[in-house]
Enzyme design. Structure first.
Site, short mmCIF file in Angstrom:
data_model
loop_
_atom_site.label_atom_id
_atom_site.label_comp_id
_atom_site.label_asym_id
_atom_site.label_seq_id
_atom_site.Cartn_x
_atom_site.Cartn_y
_atom_site.Cartn_z
N THR A 172 -5.34 14.39 -12.76
CA THR A 172 -5.21 12.97 -13.09
C THR A 172 -3.76 12.56 -13.32
OG1 THR A 172 -5.44 13.37 -15.48
CG2 THR A 172 -7.48 13.01 -14.21
N CYS A 357 -5.88 11.71 -22.09
CA CYS A 357 -6.52 11.26 -20.85
C CYS A 357 -8.02 11.19 -21.06
CB CYS A 357 -6.16 12.22 -19.72
SG CYS A 357 -7.13 12.02 -18.22
N CYS A 360 -9.98 13.65 -18.81
CA CYS A 360 -9.74 15.02 -19.28
C CYS A 360 -10.49 15.26 -20.58
CB CYS A 360 -8.25 15.26 -19.49
SG CYS A 360 -7.22 14.93 -18.05
#
Length: 521
Positions: A172, A357, A360
């Site tokens: 990402t 994130c 994540c």
């Protein structure tokens, strides 16, 4: 002229010397590639386990197809995970500037009727009608059985469903201080009492493989540290296997990412195998009870889920024992150690809330919950099925977590084959005299010649484009070579021009004299 030739010869020798240094670098890189191939193919008995690496690879090849299909079914692709629980350890704004960090919540219309929020009150959470089978519970209170802090589905704010297929785990762009802080906290703040101040590698290097206490590190501690390392390695593998090329906007396997995160650290790959072993053992232990579940029979693919679960469990039951949980926490002194083991793993599950994130954080929490569920099955319930109480999220996390690490082992094999191809190309380039006398060209070399720029992370020459020293040596060598060639050409051109210009006028006069003599004659 002699001085010019000397300078030219000097520059030429310098170029050859630089290229020789590049060749030395190539041989060094060749040795590194060979080491990576070896570390990606561990052999022998898995430390602290009951089976060999080869056995796990064979078992995974048989189980993986069932897992691939199972995580796509309605029951296992939708999950409720609280992504807004907040960080309890430091101030984290949970704001990621990367577009890939965002999680797309599931539309309620796509969720099966039996899983929708409006129907939760009527859902039967029992795995089976018979009380001898494990049960789903609506709310898992934080109790002595749990190895992780679970989200409360009936908490103050509603937790939306997430479609895991629409939010795959991959690169990402999330990195830097925030990511380092999370893993630093996991490794540095969850050591056992006598290991305070020690790093993970320091503690792991104390232990041995005899299953007992070696240099002050007992098997229980080694198991904990190896599970954490294996989970981290698996997540890193997923990132390298699904990497976004920022220049082309395409997804690819980043070989250089894998080399420097995992390939050069054989212990990390070995710990990943060990984590797979523990998850496999928990699935095997829970297997007979999972086979008896109706899996929300109102869903359209309930029969498919049951068939896939049964096929997966049959494969796990047919393989030899992989891990003996009864060898851990065996005496009265281990009770304190077991409590500390649980406390640290619960702490890790809470640290996952600090990941900046969102995507994540989703997959980090899911995989930690899956591993915590495996530990709960192995060390909290014993062999009495009436004690098995699991939340729906725990079961979903267990299967998805098992699928993730299963995919990691397959990704290691894919990367290993890529490194082997690179090694073969490098060996052919650096040692042309050892080539096949028949003149046959290996497929890897042939592909490299046809596709010289197939990947930005794949080097087809014997100079690594990611090695600054090799690039400097090559650049200096080419510079000397070009300068020498320019001086040589200039010298030759000057001599030729001088000779021609010096002989033109006398030659003309000699021709005129001969012509005059001919006329007089």
């Amino acid at each position: 002229m002699i001085r010019t030739q000397s300078i030219t010869l000097l520059l030429y020798c310098a170029a050859l010397s630089s290229l020789a240094l590049s060749s030395d670098s190539a041989r060094s890189k060749l040795a590194t590639l060979h080491d990576i191939v070896e570390s990606c193919k561990p052999s022998g008995l898995i430390e602290d386990a009951c089976c060999e690496y080869k056995t796990i690879e064979q078992v995974n090849d048989e189980i993986a197809p069932f897992l691939d299909d199972l995580v796509k079914t309605s029951f296992f692709r939708y999950v409720k995970i609280d992504l807004n629980r907040g960080c309890n350890f430091w101030k984290e704004d949970h704001f990621c500037f990367q577009e890939g960090c965002a999680v797309e919540p599931a539309d309620e219309a796509e969720i099966p009727e039996s899983l929708r929020s409006a129907a939760l009150s009527s859902v039967d959470y029992n795995l089976a009608t018979d009380s001898s089978f494990p049960q789903f519970v609506k709310k898992c209170a934080f109790n002595d059985h749990d190895f992780c802090a679970l989200d409360d589905p009936l908490g103050l704010h509603e937790i939306p469903y997430v479609n895991l297929l629409k939010n795959p785990e991959r690169f990402t762009g999330y990195a830097g201080d925030s990511a380092a802080r999370v893993w630093g906290a996991i490794y540095n703040e969850n050591c056992f009492a006598e290991d305070k101040g020690a790093t993970l590698d320091t503690v792991m290097n104390r232990g041995g493989g005899d299953g007992g206490n070696d240099n002050g590190v007992c098997k229980e501690k080694r198991v904990f540290y190896r599970l954490v390392s294996g989970l981290h390695s698996s997540i890193s593998t997923h990132i390298c296997d699904q990497w976004m090329d920022q220049k082309t906007g395409t997804w690819e396997r980043n070989l250089e990412c894998f080399k420097y995160r995992l390939g050069m650290f054989p212990d990390r790959i070995q710990n990943m195998y060990f984590t797979y072993v523990v998850l496999l053992r928990s699935i095997t232990k829970l297997g007979p009870y999972l086979q008896s579940n109706t899996w929300c029979s109102s869903t359209s693919d309930a029969k498919k889920i049951k068939r896939l679960v049964s096929g997966m469990i049959e494969k796990t039951l047919s393989c030899p024992p992989t891990f003996d949980e009864r060898a851990l926490f065996t005496d009265s002194a281990s009770a304190v150690l077991k409590d500390e083991f649980k406390e640290h793993f619960r702490n890790i599950s809470l640290i996952m809330d600090c990941v900046g994130c969102e995507k994540c954080r989703l997959w980090g929490k899911l995989q930690v919950t899956g591993l915590g569920t495996a530990l709960k099955i192995l060390f909290s319930f014993g062999d009495d099925p009436s004690q098995y109480y699991l939340t729906q999220t725990e079961v979903i996390s267990l299967i998805n977590g098992f699928h993730r690490i299963s995919n990691s082992l397959r990704a290691v094999e894919r990367f290993r084959n890529r490194v082997k191809d690179q090694e073969e190309i490098l060996r052919d380039v650096t040692a042309p005299t050892e080539a096949d006398t028949t003149g046959a060209v290996s497929p890897a070399v042939k592909n490299a010649r046809l596709l010289p720029s197939a990947s930005a992370n794949f080097s087809f020459s014997y100079v690594s484009w990611n090695d600054p020293q090799a690039l400097v040596r090559l650049g200096v060598g080419l510079l000397f070579f070009v300068c020498g060639a320019v001086i040589l050409l200039k010298s030759a051109w000057t001599r030729n021009f001088s000779n021609n210009s010096g002989k033109t006028e006398p030659g003309k006069k000699k021709y005129q004299k001969k012509e005059k003599m001919a006329r007089n004659f």
